[in-house]
Design a protein around this motif. Structure first.
Motif, PDB file in Angstrom:
ATOM      1  N   GLU A  89      30.694 -79.832  37.656  1.00 41.68           N
ATOM      2  CA  GLU A  89      30.049 -79.314  38.856  1.00 41.68           C
ATOM      3  C   GLU A  89      29.877 -77.803  38.761  1.00 41.68           C
ATOM      4  O   GLU A  89      30.823 -77.069  38.504  1.00 41.68           O
ATOM      5  N   ARG A  90      28.650 -77.345  38.981  1.00 46.61           N
ATOM      6  CA  ARG A  90      28.363 -75.916  38.983  1.00 46.61           C
ATOM      7  C   ARG A  90      28.295 -75.368  40.411  1.00 46.61           C
ATOM      8  O   ARG A  90      28.662 -74.221  40.660  1.00 46.61           O
ATOM      9  N   ALA A  91      27.799 -76.165  41.333  1.00 44.24           N
ATOM     10  CA  ALA A  91      27.690 -75.737  42.735  1.00 44.24           C
ATOM     11  C   ALA A  91      27.429 -76.957  43.600  1.00 44.24           C
ATOM     12  O   ALA A  91      26.907 -77.972  43.123  1.00 44.24           O
ATOM     13  N   LYS A  92      27.814 -76.856  44.854  1.00 45.27           N
ATOM     14  CA  LYS A  92      27.534 -77.904  45.825  1.00 45.27           C
ATOM     15  C   LYS A  92      27.388 -77.247  47.189  1.00 45.27           C
ATOM     16  O   LYS A  92      28.210 -76.407  47.564  1.00 45.27           O
ATOM     17  N   PHE A  93      26.351 -77.615  47.937  1.00 41.74           N
ATOM     18  CA  PHE A  93      26.147 -77.006  49.244  1.00 41.74           C
ATOM     19  C   PHE A  93      25.372 -77.946  50.154  1.00 41.74           C
ATOM     20  O   PHE A  93      24.728 -78.897  49.692  1.00 41.74           O
ATOM     21  N   VAL A  94      25.463 -77.689  51.446  1.00 43.99           N
ATOM     22  CA  VAL A  94      24.726 -78.457  52.443  1.00 43.99           C
ATOM     23  C   VAL A  94      23.449 -77.697  52.774  1.00 43.99           C
ATOM     24  O   VAL A  94      23.513 -76.541  53.200  1.00 43.99           O
ATOM     25  N   PRO A  95      22.290 -78.289  52.550  1.00 42.82           N
ATOM     26  CA  PRO A  95      21.044 -77.574  52.829  1.00 42.82           C
ATOM     27  C   PRO A  95      20.930 -77.208  54.295  1.00 42.82           C
ATOM     28  O   PRO A  95      21.296 -77.988  55.174  1.00 42.82           O
ATOM     29  N   GLY A  96      20.458 -76.009  54.545  1.00 39.71           N
ATOM     30  CA  GLY A  96      20.306 -75.551  55.919  1.00 39.71           C
ATOM     31  C   GLY A  96      21.496 -74.796  56.451  1.00 39.71           C
ATOM     32  O   GLY A  96      21.415 -74.149  57.498  1.00 39.71           O
ATOM     33  N   GLU A  97      22.631 -74.876  55.751  1.00 38.67           N
ATOM     34  CA  GLU A  97      23.838 -74.156  56.178  1.00 38.67           C
ATOM     35  C   GLU A  97      24.009 -72.907  55.308  1.00 38.67           C
ATOM     36  O   GLU A  97      24.739 -72.909  54.323  1.00 38.67           O
ATOM     37  N   GLY A  98      23.297 -71.852  55.658  1.00 37.61           N
ATOM     38  CA  GLY A  98      23.369 -70.617  54.891  1.00 37.61           C
ATOM     39  C   GLY A  98      22.446 -70.653  53.688  1.00 37.61           C
ATOM     40  O   GLY A  98      21.711 -71.619  53.446  1.00 37.61           O
ATOM     41  N   ASP A  99      22.483 -69.577  52.895  1.00 37.56           N
ATOM     42  CA  ASP A  99      21.633 -69.472  51.711  1.00 37.56           C
ATOM     43  C   ASP A  99      22.152 -70.372  50.593  1.00 37.56           C
ATOM     44  O   ASP A  99      23.359 -70.594  50.455  1.00 37.56           O
ATOM     45  N   ALA A 100      21.224 -70.879  49.802  1.00 37.08           N
ATOM     46  CA  ALA A 100      21.610 -71.672  48.639  1.00 37.08           C
ATOM     47  C   ALA A 100      22.328 -70.788  47.633  1.00 37.08           C
ATOM     48  O   ALA A 100      21.987 -69.613  47.475  1.00 37.08           O
ATOM     49  N   PRO A 101      23.334 -71.284  46.930  1.00 39.59           N
ATOM     50  CA  PRO A 101      24.054 -70.474  45.946  1.00 39.59           C
ATOM     51  C   PRO A 101      23.143 -70.047  44.802  1.00 39.59           C
ATOM     52  O   PRO A 101      22.145 -70.716  44.495  1.00 39.59           O
ATOM     53  N   GLN A 102      23.505 -68.967  44.150  1.00 42.62           N
ATOM     54  CA  GLN A 102      22.691 -68.437  43.054  1.00 42.62           C
ATOM     55  C   GLN A 102      22.571 -69.439  41.916  1.00 42.62           C
ATOM     56  O   GLN A 102      21.533 -69.516  41.240  1.00 42.62           O
ATOM     57  N   ALA A 103      23.631 -70.226  41.701  1.00 44.59           N
ATOM     58  CA  ALA A 103      23.588 -71.228  40.624  1.00 44.59           C
ATOM     59  C   ALA A 103      22.446 -72.209  40.836  1.00 44.59           C
ATOM     60  O   ALA A 103      21.793 -72.638  39.885  1.00 44.59           O
ATOM     61  N   TYR A 104      22.191 -72.563  42.081  1.00 46.75           N
ATOM     62  CA  TYR A 104      21.087 -73.474  42.399  1.00 46.75           C
ATOM     63  C   TYR A 104      19.755 -72.828  42.035  1.00 46.75           C
ATOM     64  O   TYR A 104      18.903 -73.450  41.374  1.00 46.75           O
ATOM     65  N   THR A 105      19.567 -71.582  42.432  1.00 48.22           N
ATOM     66  CA  THR A 105      18.319 -70.873  42.151  1.00 48.22           C
ATOM     67  C   THR A 105      18.103 -70.721  40.650  1.00 48.22           C
ATOM     68  O   THR A 105      16.997 -70.937  40.138  1.00 48.22           O
ATOM     69  N   ASP A 106      19.172 -70.386  39.931  1.00 51.16           N
ATOM     70  CA  ASP A 106      19.064 -70.194  38.484  1.00 51.16           C
ATOM     71  C   ASP A 106      18.734 -71.500  37.771  1.00 51.16           C
ATOM     72  O   ASP A 106      17.841 -71.549  36.914  1.00 51.16           O
ATOM     73  N   VAL A 107      19.459 -72.547  38.119  1.00 49.19           N
ATOM     74  CA  VAL A 107      19.264 -73.836  37.446  1.00 49.19           C
ATOM     75  C   VAL A 107      17.897 -74.417  37.780  1.00 49.19           C
ATOM     76  O   VAL A 107      17.225 -75.000  36.927  1.00 49.19           O
ATOM     77  N   LYS A 108      17.479 -74.261  39.017  1.00 50.41           N
ATOM     78  CA  LYS A 108      16.172 -74.788  39.437  1.00 50.41           C
ATOM     79  C   LYS A 108      15.041 -74.166  38.626  1.00 50.41           C
ATOM     80  O   LYS A 108      14.023 -74.814  38.367  1.00 50.41           O
ATOM     81  N   ALA A 109      15.219 -72.920  38.191  1.00 51.42           N
ATOM     82  CA  ALA A 109      14.173 -72.213  37.453  1.00 51.42           C
ATOM     83  C   ALA A 109      14.133 -72.594  35.971  1.00 51.42           C
ATOM     84  O   ALA A 109      13.149 -72.307  35.283  1.00 51.42           O
TER      85      ALA A 109
END
Length: 384
Positions: A140-160
């Protein structure tokens, strides 16, 4: 003299031919031979990368003995120009031929990073994870609930990243509204959702998606899958079911799905409800009442009130005969199959038994005894 020179030339040509033939045989054997990797690795191929660069990287990582020989083999088999971008799991001892096949075959990436948009019964989240090739387990690199604050940087990096895979994982027993909410939060998807699909019409499963896929197309895949499952189950149904249509079977399956989380109990729970229908008894199941209150939009995070149990609504199976008008969730394959092929029993009652499962009974007297045991378990738990 000229005859001697010609003879020597022919001899040399024969020797060179034999050496070349031997080299070719050796090269072919080495190209297909077991490789030096002691454990699996993940090989990333960037868009536009060449076989020369990939083979050199593999030699540096100790995955192949000779990057040059791998390139020659790829050219000989006419695959050198067929590289596909992505991340590919290379098993231990893979030959050069195996690796060339993996990186030129195409299709979805088989390792690397993955983003999973998870639709859960009580909560939903986004999981960023990476496959550890040595163990074939995800980290696991990151886990978050969408809509509850900003998405973690790991999500943005991996998505790209170009080789990231995307998946929508839908749990059994979630509602169509819950699925739509997660799809709306999945920012790699496109388009709007015109209407929430009919309850029960979506198949719980894991769906791989691509950047730019429309949300409607994902819902269509889910609906097509559920239709196939329901059709297959209905064609192999038992003969004496107390309902007449696949749609009614889907309603029953959704009730079974919400009543038990124990896989082995599904058939027996189906038996209880279907015995009740045959005897003209009311189903009297809390999940249908809850659905009548929430309409499938969120969860009722409290117990039912007496006024809610006494209120006559289309979903209050304490007050109505038969089944509610629609499914109350999206049932999985196992619950659909249990609905159309239930266990054979005379049970018409069940109650929690304290182990996560249920105690079943044929008579009200037996049921009351089981209820008393359950209440004692509840009381003991409250006193601890």
């Amino acid at each position: 003299m000229w005859r001697s020179i010609a003879s020597n030339g022919i001899s040399l040509l024969i020797v060179l031919t034999l050496l070349l033939g031997g080299a070719i045989i050796y090269g072919k054997r080495e190209y297909r031979a077991e490789g030096p990797l002691s454990e699996a690795i993940c090989v990333r191929v960037a868009p536009g990368e060449t076989m020369r660069g990939v083979s050199a990287d593999l030699q540096e990582q100790g995955a192949v003995k000779s990057g040059a020989l791998m390139r020659v083999g790829a050219e000989y088999t006419e695959k050198a120009d067929d590289l596909k971008a992505g991340a590919f799991l290379v098993p231990a001892r893979s030959s050069m031929a195996d690796i060339v096949g993996l990186v030129t075959r195409g299709g979805a990436s088989t390792c690397g990073t993955e983003i999973v948009y998870r639709v859960g019964v009580r909560s939903s989240d986004v999981l960023v994870r990476e496959l550890d090739p040595a163990t074939s387990r995800f980290i696991e690199r990151a886990k978050f609930v969408p809509g509850e604050g900003d998405a973690p940087q790991a999500y943005t990096d991996v998505k790209a990243q170009s080789d990231t895979r995307f998946r929508v994982a839908m749990a059994e027993g979630v509602t169509s509204w819950q699925v739509v909410q997660v799809l709306k939060a999945a920012d790699v998807l496109s388009g709007d959702v015109a209407t929430v699909p009919a309850e029960g019409s979506l198949a719980p499963d894991s769906y791989e998606v691509l950047k730019g896929d429309s949300r409607e197309s994902v819902l269509e895949r889910m609906a097509a899958q559920q239709s196939l499952r329901l059709q297959a189950a209905w064609e192999s149904r038992a003969d004496d079911l107390p309902f007449d249509t696949p749609e009614e079977a889907l309603i029953m399956a959704s009730i079974i799905e919400k009543e038990t989380g124990v896989p082995d109990e599904r058939g027996m729970v189906a038996s209880v409800f279907e015995n009740r229908l045959r005897r003209g008894m009311r189903l009297q199941t809390d999940p249908t009442v809850i659905y009548g209150i929430t309409k499938g939009e969120g969860i009722l995070d409290r117990g039912l009130r007496r006024s809610e149990l006494d209120r006559a609504t289309p979903y209050n199976t304490y007050q109505i005969d038969g089944m509610p008008p629609t499914p109350i969730a999206n049932p999985g394959r196992a619950s659909i199959e249990a609905a159309v092929n239930p266990e054979v029993s005379d049970y018409v009652y069940f109650v929690a038994d304290g182990s996560g499962g249920h105690a079943f009974a044929e008579t009200l007297e037996q049921h009351n005894a089981n209820v008393a045991k359950w209440r004692q378990i509840e009381q003991n738990g409250a006193n601890q």
